[in-house]
Design a protein around this motif. Structure first.
Motif, PDB file in Angstrom:
ATOM      1  N   TYR A 135      96.806  90.655  64.473  1.00 43.94           N
ATOM      2  CA  TYR A 135      96.635  91.517  65.188  1.00 43.94           C
ATOM      3  C   TYR A 135      95.771  92.203  63.508  1.00 43.94           C
ATOM      4  O   TYR A 135      95.131  93.653  63.817  1.00 43.94           O
ATOM      5  CB  TYR A 135      97.936  92.968  64.538  1.00 43.94           C
ATOM      6  CG  TYR A 135      99.015  92.919  65.589  1.00 43.94           C
ATOM      7  CD1 TYR A 135      98.221  92.003  67.553  1.00 43.94           C
ATOM      8  CD2 TYR A 135     100.002  93.064  66.238  1.00 43.94           C
ATOM      9  CE1 TYR A 135      98.923  91.927  68.615  1.00 43.94           C
ATOM     10  CE2 TYR A 135     100.465  92.478  66.695  1.00 43.94           C
ATOM     11  CZ  TYR A 135     100.726  92.617  67.789  1.00 43.94           C
ATOM     12  OH  TYR A 135     100.881  91.726  69.407  1.00 43.94           O
ATOM     13  N   ALA A 181      96.811  96.095  70.590  1.00 45.02           N
ATOM     14  CA  ALA A 181      98.382  96.263  70.396  1.00 45.02           C
ATOM     15  C   ALA A 181      98.782  97.483  70.376  1.00 45.02           C
ATOM     16  O   ALA A 181     100.416  98.176  70.409  1.00 45.02           O
ATOM     17  CB  ALA A 181      98.882  94.550  70.198  1.00 45.02           C
ATOM     18  N   LYS A 185     108.900  96.491  76.198  1.00 44.35           N
ATOM     19  CA  LYS A 185     108.049  96.544  76.101  1.00 44.35           C
ATOM     20  C   LYS A 185     106.838  97.094  75.133  1.00 44.35           C
ATOM     21  O   LYS A 185     105.819  97.092  74.271  1.00 44.35           O
ATOM     22  CB  LYS A 185     107.462  97.627  76.895  1.00 44.35           C
ATOM     23  CG  LYS A 185     107.172  96.972  79.024  1.00 44.35           C
ATOM     24  CD  LYS A 185     106.382  98.327  79.504  1.00 44.35           C
ATOM     25  CE  LYS A 185     106.563  97.545  80.618  1.00 44.35           C
ATOM     26  NZ  LYS A 185     106.153  98.779  81.851  1.00 44.35           N
ATOM     27  N   ALA A 241     100.282  86.903  64.523  1.00 39.47           N
ATOM     28  CA  ALA A 241      99.843  87.873  65.865  1.00 39.47           C
ATOM     29  C   ALA A 241      98.468  88.235  65.976  1.00 39.47           C
ATOM     30  O   ALA A 241      98.202  88.413  67.470  1.00 39.47           O
ATOM     31  CB  ALA A 241     100.799  89.344  65.964  1.00 39.47           C
ATOM     32  N   ASP A 274     106.491  96.454  71.039  1.00 38.97           N
ATOM     33  CA  ASP A 274     106.132  95.117  70.485  1.00 38.97           C
ATOM     34  C   ASP A 274     106.901  95.583  68.889  1.00 38.97           C
ATOM     35  O   ASP A 274     106.782  95.689  68.188  1.00 38.97           O
ATOM     36  CB  ASP A 274     104.634  95.480  70.484  1.00 38.97           C
ATOM     37  CG  ASP A 274     104.494  93.835  69.614  1.00 38.97           C
ATOM     38  OD1 ASP A 274     104.773  93.472  68.889  1.00 38.97           O
ATOM     39  OD2 ASP A 274     103.258  93.438  69.594  1.00 38.97           O
ATOM     40  N   GLU A 275     107.713  93.926  68.920  1.00 37.26           N
ATOM     41  CA  GLU A 275     108.975  93.743  68.290  1.00 37.26           C
ATOM     42  C   GLU A 275     107.989  93.371  66.910  1.00 37.26           C
ATOM     43  O   GLU A 275     107.746  93.970  65.431  1.00 37.26           O
ATOM     44  CB  GLU A 275     109.898  92.904  68.057  1.00 37.26           C
ATOM     45  CG  GLU A 275     110.904  93.266  69.003  1.00 37.26           C
ATOM     46  CD  GLU A 275     111.711  94.228  68.659  1.00 37.26           C
ATOM     47  OE1 GLU A 275     112.280  93.924  67.430  1.00 37.26           O
ATOM     48  OE2 GLU A 275     112.315  94.977  69.182  1.00 37.26           O
ATOM     49  N   HIS A 282     106.929  96.698  65.200  1.00 36.18           N
ATOM     50  CA  HIS A 282     108.175  98.363  65.284  1.00 36.18           C
ATOM     51  C   HIS A 282     108.534  98.051  64.277  1.00 36.18           C
ATOM     52  O   HIS A 282     109.133  98.758  63.746  1.00 36.18           O
ATOM     53  CB  HIS A 282     108.859  97.887  66.727  1.00 36.18           C
ATOM     54  CG  HIS A 282     109.744  98.701  67.122  1.00 36.18           C
ATOM     55  ND1 HIS A 282     109.384 100.076  67.286  1.00 36.18           N
ATOM     56  CD2 HIS A 282     110.885  98.587  66.680  1.00 36.18           C
ATOM     57  CE1 HIS A 282     110.682 100.923  67.246  1.00 36.18           C
ATOM     58  NE2 HIS A 282     112.269 100.256  66.747  1.00 36.18           N
ATOM     59  N   TYR A 337     101.443  99.761  71.817  1.00 37.60           N
ATOM     60  CA  TYR A 337     102.865 100.241  71.157  1.00 37.60           C
ATOM     61  C   TYR A 337     103.159 101.943  71.516  1.00 37.60           C
ATOM     62  O   TYR A 337     104.318 102.282  71.603  1.00 37.60           O
ATOM     63  CB  TYR A 337     102.555  99.720  69.958  1.00 37.60           C
ATOM     64  CG  TYR A 337     103.714  99.858  69.202  1.00 37.60           C
ATOM     65  CD1 TYR A 337     105.515  99.573  69.266  1.00 37.60           C
ATOM     66  CD2 TYR A 337     103.714 101.209  68.199  1.00 37.60           C
ATOM     67  CE1 TYR A 337     106.034  99.917  68.438  1.00 37.60           C
ATOM     68  CE2 TYR A 337     104.898 102.080  67.691  1.00 37.60           C
ATOM     69  CZ  TYR A 337     106.188 100.779  67.622  1.00 37.60           C
ATOM     70  OH  TYR A 337     106.955 101.470  67.001  1.00 37.60           O
TER      71      TYR A 337
END
Length: 100
Positions: A59, A84, A8, A57, A10-11, A14, A88
């Protein structure tokens, strides 16, 4: 949430630099490229790569313009980015809030 829920996290967010961008924009809403470069102590190329990944993405949004004949790149967090980022933080909080 347990260790099985690491998926879960979010790469996209991250990574250290991308996390820094998201943290800054979550508070500031928008920032110009030079401001982010200074605050995050990033090189131009490194920052560009990470902003592009966040933009792909959905974002962040990037707006390019000119001010006094000089290029200006503004980066802002999108509603999807804010959602997101909140998810996160919730996932990360669940991981670190657990005691064995």
């Amino acid at each position: 949430m347990g260790l099985n829920d690491l998926g879960k996290i979010d790469e996209v967010i991250h990574g250290r630099m991308r996390l820094g961008i998201m943290v800054y924009l979550a508070d500031a809403e928008a920032a110009d490229f030079t401001e982010l470069k200074t605050v995050l102590e990033a090189t131009q190329g490194n920052l560009s790569v990470h902003i592009k990944k966040l933009e792909e993405a959905g974002y962040v949004a990037v707006a390019k313009s000119f001010v006094n004949n000089k290029p200006l790149t503004r980066v802002s967090i999108t509603p999807a980015g804010r959602k997101a980022f909140a998810a996160y933080l919730e996932a990360l909080g669940g991981l670190i809030g657990r005691t064995p």
